[in-house]
Design an enzyme around this catalytic site. Structure first.
Site, mmCIF file in Angstrom:
data_model
loop_
_atom_site.group_PDB
_atom_site.id
_atom_site.type_symbol
_atom_site.label_atom_id
_atom_site.label_comp_id
_atom_site.label_asym_id
_atom_site.label_seq_id
_atom_site.Cartn_x
_atom_site.Cartn_y
_atom_site.Cartn_z
ATOM 1 N N ASP A 577 39.297 17.196 63.533
ATOM 2 C CA ASP A 577 37.890 17.179 63.158
ATOM 3 C C ASP A 577 37.572 16.996 61.670
ATOM 4 O O ASP A 577 37.085 15.964 61.248
ATOM 5 C CB ASP A 577 37.230 18.472 63.657
ATOM 6 C CG ASP A 577 37.390 18.643 65.146
ATOM 7 O OD1 ASP A 577 38.212 17.943 65.760
ATOM 8 O OD2 ASP A 577 36.695 19.484 65.735
ATOM 9 N N GLU A 774 43.317 30.184 68.915
ATOM 10 C CA GLU A 774 43.235 28.740 68.707
ATOM 11 C C GLU A 774 44.109 28.288 67.537
ATOM 12 O O GLU A 774 44.741 27.234 67.588
ATOM 13 C CB GLU A 774 41.777 28.356 68.450
ATOM 14 C CG GLU A 774 41.531 26.874 68.301
ATOM 15 C CD GLU A 774 40.062 26.554 68.100
ATOM 16 O OE1 GLU A 774 39.694 25.372 68.207
ATOM 17 O OE2 GLU A 774 39.262 27.488 67.835
#
Length: 813
Positions: A577, A774
């Site tokens: 990202d 994560e």
């Protein structure tokens, strides 16, 4: 269950003669039928703490809810249903789980001061996918109030055409003892759902309302709702309880209120309906079974059958896990076995079935020109026009990254999810891959994020719901397909099958049917190859970068690529990202990670084509791979920086490298495009092992400590340690450590330290918090961002099972 395995074995043996003559159709059909039966039912609503459904659209599904009932605010604050990050849950998930047999899940609900255990088992057989059962247990914590009250709700819904009808003994106040629901549908046939009486005490009170609202009954609220409403179980329950509470308030006011458990109860309104809510209220610990018996299975299940199946499933899982994931030193202690079983079970327990329409904007790509120098600004304006439409319905069978935060399919996550699952159950893995390719359009595009139906969209901010047909995503499924091809090629029909398979005691023939039967596996490859090729051709066409237009010097004028869909600060399509990229955005950019992914696809397709004997494709793909390997060096290697870099066009309209040392720099190495004696391997190892650059005590950082953007902005991919990239590094280090070459010993040293650091980081955080995360902090090792991220973080199980080089001498392979 033994009868089912024997039935499959007989089918496999009976068709062996046909496959010997090259006719795999009978075997393919039989294995496919048995596979569908074995995998039909499961906890395939992973967004719920416990939700069971079949892999069928418009069908029956169920969900569990519970909450403490001590005070009047408990209903608002403590009712559990969908997995959430903000709730006071101190760890939850599957302790043991196999998609074909079942498993056990524990939920440590600190907020309600109770542990909930859900056991799930399957009983294949019959013409409609067999039967299943769930055992729900509640054990209050030691610090829970004495005689603590817990309300338990079980929700039944039948989308499409299908009604359920409750039956049992009782009065107008509620049912007592076992109650059961009968139903019928075209896909499931006739069936019966029993809610057994179970064990546990019911509450009582001295309030006069007890004659109308006793505690020792089971309540059923029946209704009929449309498909856009029926999935909203929690709001539907709240409506029922609110209406009932208003009646109590009107009658007794605030001066003589009944206990909370008597105020917040559904009205008992049983009847035919496609929606059924069952409520029981317990005082202290409790246990009950939910038993689904398929009419075509020929036998109604009992609680004794459930108990036996739970015991068998638990013992077989532990044996099978130890056989398949043979953990190597220094991770052989029992604590790592427990950790590994939990991580893998939660990965596999996160497999879900989704069905519905999704938002796609097919006009978007034509609204602006990605070759214009203001393309990213024009793209933002085009998105604002919101010309998306609902398309579908689609179906997807997928393993989700995170049950509370990302309960949907992600294309680039899936390949990493399937790496451990393929070791456990290659046939399930191939089913999931096939499901993804069933969503591919005629051009070769697969939506990178699959948000199917209104329930799935509730978990996604509006700006991220729309999919665009020129947006790509890392093609990680090629990693799994190539691995399958290599495993199939090695067996070449020599793996034991049929009864020999069963005699090993730790696997069912269905787990490995496509490996045990060479023609079956080869037939799968034959059918998948055109789909893989179509996706590959789409990638090369839509993501191609400009080499000729800027007079770049390169071995090939074709092999250069850039991600479409970037903004000034993000390239979400890359998966990385907010990783720093050239600024400002330019249509002449070339991205080294995308070039590497296309190289991986080319290499994988070439190897699969070779296994299938497609000589022309092998020659063509070989030329493309050669051109990609040359162009990686010509267009992306910086000798000055000693690493691979993205490229852009500078103010003088010339090729310029923009180097942000980090994961992007490692991609050619991570996907296996470098030869073991290439000097660039040595410089890549130096970058990986440099403590002032990427090395941390907890894994490889996403960005160099020396980079100006390190730890800035969102800091999503700008410092944290991510398991999938680290796994790819470890895997390549392992491969390098087994090959002759100048960097073998260094690769082994880095591999041994990195493998240990990664496992200890994830294990320590799991032990402290009860969750996988994560990403991990490179300075402290603490888990960060999304909790219960048992998607690709579960790759730690494969890392623990990797070779221990420290057990060998430096010169020993």
């Amino acid at each position: 269950m033994a009868g089912f395995a024997q039935l499959l074995t007989a089918a496999v043996l009976a068709t062996t003669g046909a496959t010997a003559t090259g006719d795999a159709s009978v075997l393919t059909s039989e294995i496919g039928r048995q596979n569908n039966q074995s995998l039909l039912w499961g906890p395939y609503k992973p967004n719920l703490y416990f939700g069971v459904r079949p892999r069928l659209p418009q069908s029956l599904w169920t969900g569990l809810m519970w909450g403490r009932m001590e005070g009047y605010n408990d209903v608002k604050d403590g009712l559990r249903y969908t997995c959430e990050q903000g709730e006071d849950i101190h760890g939850y998930g599957w302790d043991e789980y196999d998609a074909r047999t079942g498993g056990v899940q524990t939920i440590h609900d600190e907020g309600n001061k109770i542990d909930i255990t859900t056991s799930f088992v399957k009983f294949p057989g019959g013409a409609h996918g067999g039967s299943w059962a769930a055992r729900i247990k509640g054990q209050p914590h030691e610090n829970a109030p004495k005689n603590s009250k817990t309300a338990v709700y079980y929700y039944l819904a039948h989308e499409g055409s299908g009604l359920l009808e409750p039956n049992g003994e009782g009065t107008e106040l509620g049912f007592k003892g076992d109650i059961f629901f009968t139903g019928q549908s075209e896909s499931l046939g006739e069936y019966k759902l029993v809610f057994a009486e179970g064990k546990g005490n019911y509450p009582s009170s001295q309030h006069e309302i007890s004659s109308k609202r006793p505690g020792d009954v089971t309540l059923v609220s029946s209704g009929n709702f449309t498909d856009d409403v029926i999935w909203q179980a929690k709001p539907l329950l709240f409506q029922q309880m609110q209406a009932a509470a208003v009646v109590v308030q009107d009658e007794y006011g605030l001066e003589n209120p009944p206990p909370a458990w008597q105020v917040y109860r559904m009205p008992h309104q049983p009847g035919k309906g496609n929606s059924q809510i069952i409520q029981r209220t317990y005082e202290g610990p409790f246990e009950f079974d939910v038993i689904f018996s398929s009419g075509s299975a020929g036998k109604e299940l009992t609680t004794k059958d459930v108990t036996k199946a739970i015991e068998t499933t638990a013992s077989s899982f532990s044996e099978r896990f130890a056989n398949i994931f043979d953990l190597k030193a220094p991770f052989t202690a029992d604590k790592y076995q427990q950790f590994g079983k939990s991580m893998f079970s939660n990965l596999l327990g996160g497999v879900g079935y989704f069905h519905g329409r999704q938002l796609i904007d097919r006009s978007y790509a034509s609204e602006y020109d990605e070759e214009s120098e203001s393309f990213w600004q024009e793209a933002a304006a085009a998105r604002e026009r919101k010309q998306q439409q609902l398309e579908g319905p689609y179906e997807l069978f997928t393993s989700v990254p995170s049950r509370p935060f990302f309960p949907r399919g992600f294309l680039w996550d899936e390949g990493f999810h399937l790496a451990p699952i393929a070791d456990w159950d290659i046939d399930l893995t191939l089913d999931i891959i096939k499901s993804w390719y069933n969503t591919m359009d005629d051009d070769g595009w697969i939506p990178r994020e699959q948000i199917l139906g209104p329930e799935a969209r509730t978990k996604v901010p509006e700006e991220f719901q729309v999919q665009y047909p020129h947006y790509a995503n890392p093609p990680t499924l090629f990693l799994v397909m190539e691995d399958f091809m290599e495993r199939l090629r090695k067996t070449n029909g020599t793996q034991p099958s049929g009864k020999e398979s069963l005699s090993q005691g730790h696997r069912s023939p269905l787990h490995t049917a496509h490996l045990d039967n060479y023609e079956l596996g080869r037939d799968y490859l034959r059918k998948m190859y055109p789909l893989l090729r179509r996706q590959y051709d789409w990638f090369r066409k839509t993501q191609r970068g400009d080499i000729k237009g800027y007079d770049r010097e390169a071995y090939s004028s074709k092999e250069g690529y850039r991600w479409r869909g970037r903004t000034e600060t993000h390239i979400l399509t890359s998966g990385l990202d907010d990783y720093p990229r050239p600024q400002p955005p330019h249509p002449g950019e070339l991205h080294v990670d995308l070039m590497s992914w296309v190289g991986l696809m080319t290499k994988s397709l070439k190897n699969i084509a070779d296994a299938l004997g497609l000589e022309e494709d092998v020659a063509e793909l070989g030329k493309s791979l050669d051109a990609i390997e040359h162009n990686l060096n010509d267009l992306h290697w910086s000798e000055k920086d000693g690493c691979y870099c993205d490229a852009t066009i500078d103010a003088f309209e010339e090729h310029q490298l923009v180097c942000h040392k980090g994961y992007v720099s490692l991609f050619p190495f991570m996907v296996g495009l470098l030869k073991p004696n290439d000097p660039k391997v040595g410089k890549t190892l130096d970058l990986i092992a440099d403590e002032e650059q990427l090395w941390s005590p907890h894994g490889i950082r996403s960005l160099s400590k020396q980079d100006e953007h390190y730890g800035t902005g969102e800091n999503y991919w700008r410092s944290p340690v991510w398991m999938p990239m680290n796994y790819m590094v470890v895997k390549q280090l392992q491969t390098l450590g087994k090959q002759e070459g100048p960097y073998r010993n260094k690769a082994r040293d880095v591999y041994t330290k990195l493998r240990t650091n990664l496992v200890e980081t994830v294990y320590t955080s799991w032990k402290e918090t009860g969750f996988a995360w994560e990403q991990y902090n490179p300075e402290t090792g603490a888990g960060q961002r999304t909790q219960h991220f048992t998607g690709w973080t579960s790759l730690v199980v494969k890392i623990m099972a990797m070779e221990d080089f420290s057990a060998h001498s430096r010169d020993e392979l």
